[in-house]
Structure formats: structure tokens, C-alpha cells
Design an enzyme around this catalytic site. Sequence first.
Site, PDB file in Angstrom:
ATOM      1  CG  ASP A   1      -4.577  -0.243   4.943  1.00 17.20           C
ATOM      2  OD1 ASP A   1      -3.862  -1.217   5.249  1.00 17.20           O
ATOM      3  OD2 ASP A   1      -4.595   0.813   5.596  1.00 17.20           O
TER       4      ASP A   1
ATOM      5  CD  GLU B   1      -0.161  -0.033   9.446  1.00 19.34           C
ATOM      6  OE1 GLU B   1       0.360   0.453  10.477  1.00 19.34           O
ATOM      7  OE2 GLU B   1       0.035   0.432   8.301  1.00 19.34           O
TER       8      GLU B   1
END
Length: 395
Positions: A82, A140
Site C-alpha cells: 500500500d 501496512e
Amino acid sequence: MIQKDKIQALSNDIFEQVVGYRQHLHSNPELSFKEFETSAYIKKHLTDWGIPFSDMANTGVVGIIKGDLPSDNIIALRADMDALPILEANEKPYTSKNPGVMHACGHDVHSSSLLGSAYILNSLKAEFGGTIKLIFQPAEEVLPGGASIMIKEGVLENPKPQSIVGQHVMPLIDTGKVGFRSGIYMASTDELYVTVHGKGGHGAQPHQNIDPVLITSHIIIALQQIVSRNADPRLPSVLSFGKVQANGATNIIPNEVKIEGTFRTLNEEWRKEAKRLMKKMAEGIAESMGGSCDFRIMDGYPYLINEEKLTANTRAFAEDYLGKENVVDLDIWMAAEDFAYYSQVTDACFYRLGTGNKEKGTTYSVHTPNFDIDEDALKTSTGLMAYVALKQLGN
């Protein structure tokens, strides 16, 4: 026994290819839990290489490479996918095409590196024994963290790895080097959301009001003594408030004030006790001054611990692969990482990949609009992780 020279040669051969992966991902960043195109990009390459995979945690991808030689050993390699809600300030051919979204923490590097490692490992599977799990993990950057979801969905089962290894960019370390720390390495993190209620009114008539701004000021200052007077001074603890929202004016006292902050430490018992003390103190101060306080805590990631034997072995393999002079010691890092969830349930090693180069201007910190990497680091990241995986498997 696969020689490091062979892996280094393969890493050099696919270097431009891996740079292309990284630049594509950097140009097309996606926020946490929304990594749909990133996931599709990864799955396309795994499919092209004949690497079987499964979906997990919605956008997560878990690939499996099984060596042809007999072995029951299993290791997992993890990369996150991400990006962050940051407007990129770099002007490069691969600058983000999604305004306000940027790979400012290097997850594009992690994913492209693991793709490169997968290519190397898959091309060598006739020469090694054991199984490698490739974990491409979403989210994350936001709670509850993609790692926690993947663990709940069984990423560390069927087959069950004996250990997991991950790497993370570090612009403070020169390109070509990596860093290790054994034992406790990164902090736990909890998010604090506090609303202080009072009674608003005219700023010229404070005696008719219950001033939540003043109450909040006392709370922010007083809470610092939780760290300075309650924590063991030998135990790192950080309490920071980064957002204060009153929405009053020069002559208007608001009805409420909202503050947001973070608490980080390296001990789970103290972490629990500190949060209890903070809530009790804030509520008590507010009540004593005629107001009230809603103190909400969103529990975040645990502390990250690098298992000593696994980390010592991984460091030794890195010294062998890169040269001892290119492996450095790391200090405790009070930032947090959801890789910590893996480290709480299996042997784990999380090391740092040097990406800094002053001449190339790649020393900006992560989570900033100017963050970028020296792409020569991809030569290190790709080959090293493949080499570590094979050596940990006993090849």
C-alpha cells in the site's frame, strides 16, 4: 549447493526488469485495502512464471515456490503493497499518476524486490529443496494492519513456515548496505482520540463558561508525566499529540476540543498500564475543572522482535552475500510496523535496506513528499532476499 555468484548474476540480469516493476508500482500507487491494480499486477507476473498463488485479505496475494529436491523446510518472505495519502513533490518519469497518493514509504520497492526474488527462486527450483511462501501484503499503513488480517486468514498455515523474513527501505543507510538488530527492534503503537467537553461562550466572559481549551492544555501537559514519572527510565516510551482542534475564535470559547496523538513503547505490560493511567488522568483533570473527557484508544501494532538465532543467521548470510563491510548495526526504532504481528507468532527477521545516496538526492525521510530511492538498491534487495531464503532452507 547454490552458489551466491549464481544468484548475484541472476539479480544483475533482471535488474532493469525489477526497476520497471518498481517504477510501474510507484506511478500507480493505491491506498490501504484498495490495492486492486497492484494485486492484479503481481498476480499477472506470478501467472506468467507459473507460480501458483491464492488471494487473501481481499487484495493480498500468497505465492508458493516449491523446490524439486526433497526437504520439509518452509520459509516465508513478506512485502507490503500500500501507499500513503501524500501529494508527491518529485518530478520523475515515474512520479505518481494518482494525485494525493504516493509510495512514500517504499512499499513499491518491497513488492518489486519480492517479485524479482520470486523470479530468481522460481528459475532455480530444480536446484534446491524446501518451500518458499511469497506474501504480498496489503494495508501496512493503517490499523488494524493487513498482517493481522492475513494471519487470521491462515497465511502462516498450510504450509506452515518455520520463519518469516521481511525488508524495509532505509534512506539513512547508503545504497548497497543493509542493517540488522537482534531482539526488540520497533515499537508498539496506539492511537489516542480525545474529546474534551466544556461549555462555550464569549471569550470576554470566561466566568460564565467551562473552557475546554484550558482543560485540554492541562491534559496535554499533565499526560507527559505518564512518560517522565511513571515509565521506567530505561524503557523507551513516546507520547505525542499531533492534532488539536478547537474551532473557536479570538473571542469565542468552543464547547469542545478534540486532540489526537500516538503512544509508543517496547513493553506490552507497560503499554497496557500506561494507557490505563492516561485515561484516568485525563478524565480526572477534566472533571476537576468542571468539564468531561471522552478518552478513546485504538489499539495498534505490537512491538516487533527479531528472533535472535534467525537474525544472526540472516545477518551472516548478508555478510557473505554483500561483504561484512556492507552490513551495519541498527538502533531501536520507535516507529511501528505491522510486520510485528508476524514476529509475535513465529520466528521473524526484519532488516533494513539501504537506499540513500546524497549525490542522487535520495536521503529524504520516508513519509515525505520528496522521498525516493537510489534504484541501484534493487540489485541488493532482490538477490539478497533470494539468497537468504535458500540459505535458511539449508541449501
